[in-house]
Design a protein around this motif. Structure first.
Motif, PDB file in Angstrom:
ATOM      1  N   GLN A 121       0.790  -4.342  -3.131  1.00  0.00           N
ATOM      2  CA  GLN A 121      -0.073  -3.611  -4.062  1.00  0.00           C
ATOM      3  C   GLN A 121      -0.638  -4.503  -5.163  1.00  0.00           C
ATOM      4  OE1 GLN A 121      -0.864  -0.460  -3.263  1.00  0.00           O
ATOM      5  NE2 GLN A 121       0.456  -0.842  -1.494  1.00  0.00           N
ATOM      6  N   ARG A 122      -0.093  -5.686  -5.323  1.00  0.00           N
ATOM      7  CA  ARG A 122      -0.539  -6.580  -6.397  1.00  0.00           C
ATOM      8  C   ARG A 122      -1.826  -7.304  -6.003  1.00  0.00           C
ATOM      9  NH1 ARG A 122       4.726  -9.698  -8.502  1.00  0.00           N
ATOM     10  NH2 ARG A 122       3.088 -10.837  -9.582  1.00  0.00           N
ATOM     11  N   ARG A 123      -2.731  -7.404  -6.959  1.00  0.00           N
ATOM     12  CA  ARG A 123      -4.050  -7.999  -6.736  1.00  0.00           C
ATOM     13  C   ARG A 123      -3.954  -9.422  -6.178  1.00  0.00           C
ATOM     14  NH1 ARG A 123      -5.887  -7.192 -11.622  1.00  0.00           N
ATOM     15  NH2 ARG A 123      -5.248  -9.221 -12.397  1.00  0.00           N
ATOM     16  N   GLU A 124      -3.033 -10.240  -6.706  1.00  0.00           N
ATOM     17  CA  GLU A 124      -2.962 -11.639  -6.277  1.00  0.00           C
ATOM     18  C   GLU A 124      -2.475 -11.802  -4.830  1.00  0.00           C
ATOM     19  OE1 GLU A 124       0.678 -11.125  -9.067  1.00  0.00           O
ATOM     20  OE2 GLU A 124      -1.279 -10.233  -8.798  1.00  0.00           O
ATOM     21  N   PHE A 125      -1.864 -10.758  -4.271  1.00  0.00           N
ATOM     22  CA  PHE A 125      -1.399 -10.821  -2.882  1.00  0.00           C
ATOM     23  C   PHE A 125      -2.400 -10.177  -1.916  1.00  0.00           C
ATOM     24  CE2 PHE A 125       2.496 -11.739  -5.102  1.00  0.00           C
ATOM     25  CZ  PHE A 125       3.175 -12.589  -4.257  1.00  0.00           C
ATOM     26  N   ALA A 126      -3.530  -9.685  -2.437  1.00  0.00           N
ATOM     27  CA  ALA A 126      -4.540  -9.047  -1.590  1.00  0.00           C
ATOM     28  C   ALA A 126      -5.020 -10.035  -0.524  1.00  0.00           C
ATOM     29  CB  ALA A 126      -5.711  -8.572  -2.438  1.00  0.00           C
ATOM     30  N   GLY A 127      -5.111  -9.562   0.697  1.00  0.00           N
ATOM     31  CA  GLY A 127      -5.586 -10.404   1.787  1.00  0.00           C
ATOM     32  C   GLY A 127      -4.515 -11.254   2.436  1.00  0.00           C
ATOM     33  N   LEU A 128      -3.310 -11.266   1.869  1.00  0.00           N
ATOM     34  CA  LEU A 128      -2.207 -12.044   2.442  1.00  0.00           C
ATOM     35  C   LEU A 128      -1.297 -11.132   3.251  1.00  0.00           C
ATOM     36  CD1 LEU A 128      -1.136 -14.260  -0.595  1.00  0.00           C
ATOM     37  CD2 LEU A 128      -2.403 -14.982   1.435  1.00  0.00           C
TER      38      LEU A 128
END
Length: 168
Positions: free
Chosen positions: A30-37
């Motif tokens: 749910q965290r923005r920095e992990f988006a796409g991972l």
């Protein structure tokens, strides 16, 4: 097989409650920095391995049979075993112990992409010090890997299963 007879071996099999790990993974997704991972239990296990080795560096060691000595490696070059059309490859993340959880997730994602696209080079697989072999992706609960005679240990996480009621 001959080399494996030179070093004592032991295996430990255990069930581990990963309820909190699964909850952490859901939070990370749910965290923005992990988006796409792709964030999976292996990311968390890889970080846990690196943290454990910081406290117990002797686990990140190997036996140099030629010099008859144990070599403790300063960096965790964390191998991730991967099955490919051409066979098993074990590329590794150099100095994984220096990476935070986000950087480790990014490195694992890049490694998976390189494996899938057939872009792994000999340098990617060189100088590994510790390997995670994830058989859980195949629905396997456990496996005893072929021993790396000079290594201290290599974890083999199995399939993540819901906990059984009444088990204890």
């Amino acid at each position: 097989m001959q080399a494996s007879l030179q070093v004592p071996q032991a295996s430990v099999w255990m069930d581990v409650d990963v309820t909190e790990t699964v909850a952490l993974i859901d939070q990370l997704k749910q965290r923005r920095e992990f988006a796409g991972l792709r964030v999976s239990p292996i990311v968390v296990l890889a970080k846990a391995v690196c943290l454990a080795m910081a406290k117990h560096p002797e686990v990140n060691s190997s036996l140099d049979l030629a010099r008859d000595e144990i070599v403790v490696h300063p960096d965790v070059n964390l191998g991730i075993a991967a099955a490919t059309r051409r066979g098993l490859v074990v590329p590794n993340i150099k100095a994984a112990n220096d990476l935070n959880l986000l950087e480790l997730a990014e490195a694992l994602n890049e490694l998976v992409s390189k494996v899938r696209e057939g872009r792994i080079t000999p340098a990617d697989a060189a100088r590994g010090t510790f390997t995670i072999t994830n058989v859980g992706v195949f629905g396997v609960e456990g496996w005893h890997p072929d021993p790396q005679p000079q290594r201290v240990g290599d974890p083999v996480p199995g399939d993540v299963q819901p906990a059984s009621v009444g088990r204890g």
